[in-house]
Design an enzyme around this catalytic site. Structure first.
Site, PDB file in Angstrom:
ATOM      1  N   LYS A 132       0.733  -1.009   0.206  1.00  0.00           N
ATOM      2  CA  LYS A 132      -0.386   0.424  -0.191  1.00  0.00           C
ATOM      3  C   LYS A 132       1.181   1.669   0.221  1.00  0.00           C
ATOM      4  CE  LYS A 132      -3.996  -2.361   2.553  1.00  0.00           C
ATOM      5  NZ  LYS A 132      -4.390  -2.768   3.599  1.00  0.00           N
TER       6      LYS A 132
ATOM      7  N   GLN B  75      -4.984  -1.861   9.802  1.00  0.00           N
ATOM      8  CA  GLN B  75      -4.893  -2.742   9.507  1.00  0.00           C
ATOM      9  C   GLN B  75      -5.697  -4.560   9.894  1.00  0.00           C
ATOM     10  OE1 GLN B  75      -3.482  -3.626   5.965  1.00  0.00           O
ATOM     11  NE2 GLN B  75      -3.952  -5.643   6.291  1.00  0.00           N
TER      12      GLN B  75
ATOM     13  N   ASP C 230     -11.208   1.790   4.326  1.00  0.00           N
ATOM     14  CA  ASP C 230     -11.547   0.921   4.523  1.00  0.00           C
ATOM     15  C   ASP C 230     -13.186   0.667   4.291  1.00  0.00           C
ATOM     16  OD1 ASP C 230      -9.437  -0.756   4.602  1.00  0.00           O
ATOM     17  OD2 ASP C 230      -9.084  -0.524   6.335  1.00  0.00           O
TER      18      ASP C 230
HETATM   19  N1  GUN Z   1      -7.518  -6.635   5.971  1.00  0.00           N
HETATM   20  C1  GUN Z   1      -7.696  -8.159   5.437  1.00  0.00           C
HETATM   21  N2  GUN Z   1      -8.098  -7.448   4.326  1.00  0.00           N
HETATM   22  C2  GUN Z   1      -8.207  -5.635   4.632  1.00  0.00           C
HETATM   23  C3  GUN Z   1      -8.765  -4.355   4.277  1.00  0.00           C
HETATM   24  O1  GUN Z   1      -8.616  -5.064   3.570  1.00  0.00           O
HETATM   25  N3  GUN Z   1      -8.527  -3.584   5.272  1.00  0.00           N
HETATM   26  C4  GUN Z   1      -7.205  -3.429   6.324  1.00  0.00           C
HETATM   27  N4  GUN Z   1      -7.702  -2.553   7.175  1.00  0.00           N
HETATM   28  N5  GUN Z   1      -7.349  -4.854   6.779  1.00  0.00           N
HETATM   29  C5  GUN Z   1      -7.714  -5.987   5.814  1.00  0.00           C
END
Ligand code: GUN
Length: 306
Positions: free
Chosen positions: A53, A97, A120
């Site tokens: 990211k 995350q 998100d």
């Molecule tokens: N863990 C697995 N997929 C995601 C996601 O799309 N966003 C976040 N913040 N954590 C994750």
């Protein structure tokens, strides 16, 4: 001929647009989009995602601020960081995350994020807006993996109306928001999960299968209808024997790709399908948030991909 749905190429197209939109905001309004990324603990997969990211954000001229915290961090400390980020006018997007270590209540942390910075789309208010749909959806952030999956699906099948879609998995990150998006496309949606009876028979009626359960190669060719479109959200690392005979690992989806390929009309590979779309959609949401925080209209509509 089965179409291989190329998420890598599609995600690149989105990131090019995101960079254009980001550059335009900086040039015209002196605002550079900024994403704060909070990582608690040492989950190896999470570290890989966060690294990817950060790298792709930089390519789109989006600033990232990383907050890495120990595995033993308590909830109050995480909430304090969220509060500071909520109040920082330079931060437009906040991503925590997941998963979080077990001493932390995930829902409490997600719902502490300013809903306007919840790129998100996991905050209860954004989830509610997605569920209500219509005008409400225009203010929402849509979760990135389901949005990326839908963009690929609409690129393959422009009119989804009336089609039978089966979503495999009922998570808050994938299954539930995906089913909401498909309902808004006028699909007839069935959600199946670990307790579903006759899961194979239900899948076999689907024009579209979206699989996000985290079970390596679970979906076989006898589970699917001829010419179904298959969107595989799964990212599973499994042991394998490499060409030189040594032991290694490889990434597979929730769908048995080799087995299902011929019978499907279109399918996303793993890797190179939905995975790259998730990050592209996250960056897109971040730039959209920066536009909104600057009092500007959204740079483009949800499905406006050229
Ligand atoms: N863990 C697995 N997929 C995601 C996601 O799309 N966003 C976040 N913040 N954590 C994750």
């Amino acid at each position: 001929m089965t179409k291989i749905i190329d998420g890598k190429e599609f995600a690149q197209k989105i990131r090019n647009q995101v960079k254009e939109d980001s550059d335009r905001l900086l040039q015209n309004h002196k605002v550079q989009p900024c994403l704060a990324v909070v990582l608690v603990g040492e989950n190896p997969a999470s570290k890989v995602y966060v690294g990817a990211k950060t790298k792709m954000a930089a390519e789109c001229n989006i600033i990232t601020k990383d907050f890495k915290m120990e595995d033993t961090t308590d909830q109050a400390t995480v909430l304090k960081v969220i509060d500071e980020l909520n109040n920082d006018p330079h931060v437009h997007g906040i991503l925590v995350q997941l998963p979080l270590p077990k001493q932390i209540d995930e829902r409490a942390v997600i719902d502490a994020i300013d809903v306007k910075k919840d790129v998100d789309g996991f905050h209860a208010i954004n989830a509610g807006r997605l569920s209500i749909g219509g005008e409400m959806l225009k203010q929402a952030f849509i979760p990135c993996t389901p949005l990326g999956s839908l963009l690929l699906l609409k690129d393959t099948l422009p009119n989804l109306s009336g089609l039978n879609a089966v979503v495999v998995g009922r998570s808050n990150i994938v299954g539930k928001p995906m089913s909401q998006l498909l309902i808004q496309e006028s699909c007839t949606v069935t959600i199946v999960h670990s307790r579903t009876k006759n899961i194979e028979a239900l899948c076999a009626q689907a024009d579209i299968i979206v699989a996000g359960v985290g079970r390596p190669e679970m979906i076989k060719s006898d589970w699917i209808k001829k010419d179904a479109v298959i969107i595989d959200v799964g990212i599973n690392r499994i042991p394998t024997i490499k060409s030189d005979g040594s032991e290694g690992t490889k990434i597979v989806g929730d769908v048995d790709y080799q087995d299902v390929f011929e019978k499907s009309s279109a399918i996303t590979p793993v890797p190179g399908g939905v995975g790259p779309m998730t990050i592209a959609c996250l960056l897109r949401n971040t730039v959209t948030s920066a536009y909104r925080h600057s009092g500007q209209a959204d740079p483009r509509g949800t499905f406006d991909i050229k």
